[in-house]
Design an enzyme around this catalytic site. Structure first.
Site, mmCIF file in Angstrom:
data_model
loop_
_atom_site.group_PDB
_atom_site.id
_atom_site.type_symbol
_atom_site.label_atom_id
_atom_site.label_comp_id
_atom_site.label_asym_id
_atom_site.label_seq_id
_atom_site.Cartn_x
_atom_site.Cartn_y
_atom_site.Cartn_z
ATOM 1 N N ASP A 46 50.554 -0.741 17.090
ATOM 2 C CA ASP A 46 49.120 -0.827 16.344
ATOM 3 C C ASP A 46 49.034 -2.305 16.133
ATOM 4 O OD1 ASP A 46 47.667 2.180 15.887
ATOM 5 O OD2 ASP A 46 49.911 2.253 15.948
ATOM 6 N N ASP A 123 39.857 -1.195 17.895
ATOM 7 C CA ASP A 123 40.907 -0.273 17.750
ATOM 8 C C ASP A 123 42.110 -0.387 18.597
ATOM 9 O OD1 ASP A 123 42.341 1.959 16.928
ATOM 10 O OD2 ASP A 123 40.751 3.412 16.625
ATOM 11 N N THR A 128 46.372 7.297 17.672
ATOM 12 C CA THR A 128 47.833 7.206 17.385
ATOM 13 C C THR A 128 48.812 8.451 17.442
ATOM 14 O OG1 THR A 128 47.415 5.014 15.977
ATOM 15 C CG2 THR A 128 49.447 5.963 15.694
ATOM 16 N N HIS A 207 41.033 16.805 12.733
ATOM 17 C CA HIS A 207 39.816 15.815 13.020
ATOM 18 C C HIS A 207 38.520 16.352 13.178
ATOM 19 C CE1 HIS A 207 42.904 12.385 14.427
ATOM 20 N NE2 HIS A 207 43.305 13.103 13.253
HETATM 21 P P1 AMP Z 1 40.669 11.662 18.224
HETATM 22 O O1 AMP Z 1 41.821 11.632 18.870
HETATM 23 O O2 AMP Z 1 39.323 11.900 18.897
HETATM 24 O O3 AMP Z 1 40.425 12.985 17.039
HETATM 25 O O4 AMP Z 1 40.293 10.463 17.178
HETATM 26 C C1 AMP Z 1 41.290 9.878 16.683
HETATM 27 C C2 AMP Z 1 40.773 8.916 15.393
HETATM 28 O O5 AMP Z 1 40.486 10.326 14.604
HETATM 29 C C3 AMP Z 1 41.637 8.266 14.592
HETATM 30 O O6 AMP Z 1 41.592 6.926 15.097
HETATM 31 C C4 AMP Z 1 41.206 8.214 13.284
HETATM 32 O O7 AMP Z 1 40.377 7.381 12.744
HETATM 33 C C5 AMP Z 1 40.361 9.582 13.319
HETATM 34 N N1 AMP Z 1 40.938 10.556 12.258
HETATM 35 C C6 AMP Z 1 42.106 10.664 11.681
HETATM 36 N N2 AMP Z 1 42.279 11.686 10.496
HETATM 37 C C7 AMP Z 1 41.019 12.251 10.689
HETATM 38 C C8 AMP Z 1 40.331 13.430 9.787
HETATM 39 N N3 AMP Z 1 41.262 14.074 9.144
HETATM 40 N N4 AMP Z 1 39.141 13.659 10.108
HETATM 41 C C9 AMP Z 1 38.376 13.175 11.109
HETATM 42 N N5 AMP Z 1 39.025 12.124 11.917
HETATM 43 C C10 AMP Z 1 40.195 11.650 11.703
HETATM 44 MG MG MG Z 2 41.181 5.121 16.036
#
Ligand code: AMP
Ligand code: MG
Length: 321
Positions: A46, A123, A128, A207
């Site tokens: 990162d 980003d 990650t 998420h």
């Molecule tokens: P995705 O793979 O589409 O779920 O997106 C990844 C992104 O989700 C990461 O870069 C974080 O910024 C974000 N993220 C991490 N933890 C959370 C959470 N608890 N709720 C919502 N978004 C999150």
């Molecule tokens: Mg992200």
């Protein structure tokens, strides 16, 4: 505006390719992660990736502002000495120039306090958790002009069929092989037949609210259609490239976590340039004028043809309580 005065994205393409190489090396040889605030994982890749992008912007677009996920203070405070040295070594190898820790911190923080008509939204590794699990992730640089998504570059190393580099510029969207090759224009899919809609959502259950999104698809008449779980903004790229039609991101009911702009800026620009739609639950555009976070609730990304139907279904599901 952007059309009259197009900027040359080549330095960003090169930086995203270099960052992707760094990510691949880290994935193959030194995959360890630590935690930053909020228990989110962060790896040396990162920091390395963001340093590469920050450096490219500092050289090619020195007056532009940058909003980026990581920062130099955190690199110095949270990353152990040996891993910081490893970042320096990797950058030295990939950039083929002498690199010091002071350079890394300067590149990580480049443009952060600056105000400008143009803002790059970085980003360095989106997804990650996907990166750590050897699933999907992207390297993203969105471009805001007057705080609106006007362009961007997304490197997607694990795209099905081979890594791709996407970009949006001047109201059009493109893809090219990440390793180099012909640039092709992309468009969203024209499909609006419920039974063949391809829907996407996050892998991580924390998420987004998977149950509520399932209910929305059901109410919208998409109950039997295909659903794939993918990490990162690659979901936006798949919609832009016509490889899927719908990406829903409805937060969990108890979530107080706002959307961060670096998770959406490049993706929103790409999908819109490919002819698709990106809105919140109310059908309003995402508002990138609030700094690092979006004020919007929920995100709906589609090819446009099914957008009204989804918004209507969301309204009905919200009314169910
Ligand atoms: P995705 O793979 O589409 O779920 O997106 C990844 C992104 O989700 C990461 O870069 C974080 O910024 C974000 N993220 C991490 N933890 C959370 C959470 N608890 N709720 C919502 N978004 C999150
Ligand atoms: Mg992200």
């Amino acid at each position: 505006m952007a059309l009259n005065n197009p900027i040359d994205f080549q330095p960003i393409f090169q930086a995203v390719r270099q960052a992707a190489r760094l990510c691949q090396i880290v994935q193959e040889h030194h995959l360890v992660s630590s935690e930053k605030g909020g228990h989110e994982p962060v790896t040396i890749a990162d920091y390395g990736s963001q340093a590469i992008l920050g450096r490219a912007i500092s050289i090619s677009f020195p007056d532009d502002a940058v909003i980026a996920e990581e920062n130099g203070g955190q690199f110095m405070e949270l990353v152990p000495d040996a891993e910081r040295a490893e970042v320096v070594r990797l950058l030295n190898m990939i950039l083929e120039i002498p690199v010091t820790q002071v350079d890394v911190v300067r590149w990580l923080d480049h443009g952060h306090k600056q105000e400008s008509k143009r803002t790059w939204v970085i980003d360095p590794i989106d997804g990650t958790k996907g990166f750590l699990a050897l699933r999907n992730y992207v390297i993203a640089a969105g471009l805001l002009i007057d705080k609106k998504p006007a362009g961007g570059v997304i490197g997607s190393p694990a795209y099905p069929g081979g890594g791709l580099l996407f970009h949006a510029q001047g109201g059009a969207a493109f893809r090219q092989p990440l390793d180099g090759g012909a640039v092709k224009r992309i468009r969203v899919s024209e499909n609006n037949t419920a039974s063949t809609i391809r829907a996407l959502e996050s892998v991580e259950k924390s998420h987004a609210n998977h149950e509520r999104m399932e209910r929305v698809r059901e109410v919208a008449g998409l109950g039997g259609s295909s659903l794939q779980h993918i990490d990162s903004m690659e979901k936006y790229a798949r919609i832009a490239a016509g490889d899927a039609e719908l990406y829903l991101r409805l937060p969990r009911l108890n979530s107080t976590r706002p959307f961060m702009i670096w998770d959406h800026a490049a993706g929103a620009a790409l999908v819109q340039a490919a002819g698709g739609m990106v809105t919140d639950l109310d059908g309003s555009a995402l508002d990138f004028s609030y700094g690092r976070t979006l004020p919007n609730k929920g995100i709906i990304v589609s090819n446009g043809h099914i957008h009204a139907q989804i918004l209507d279904a969301i309204g009905r599901v919200l009314a169910e309580g």
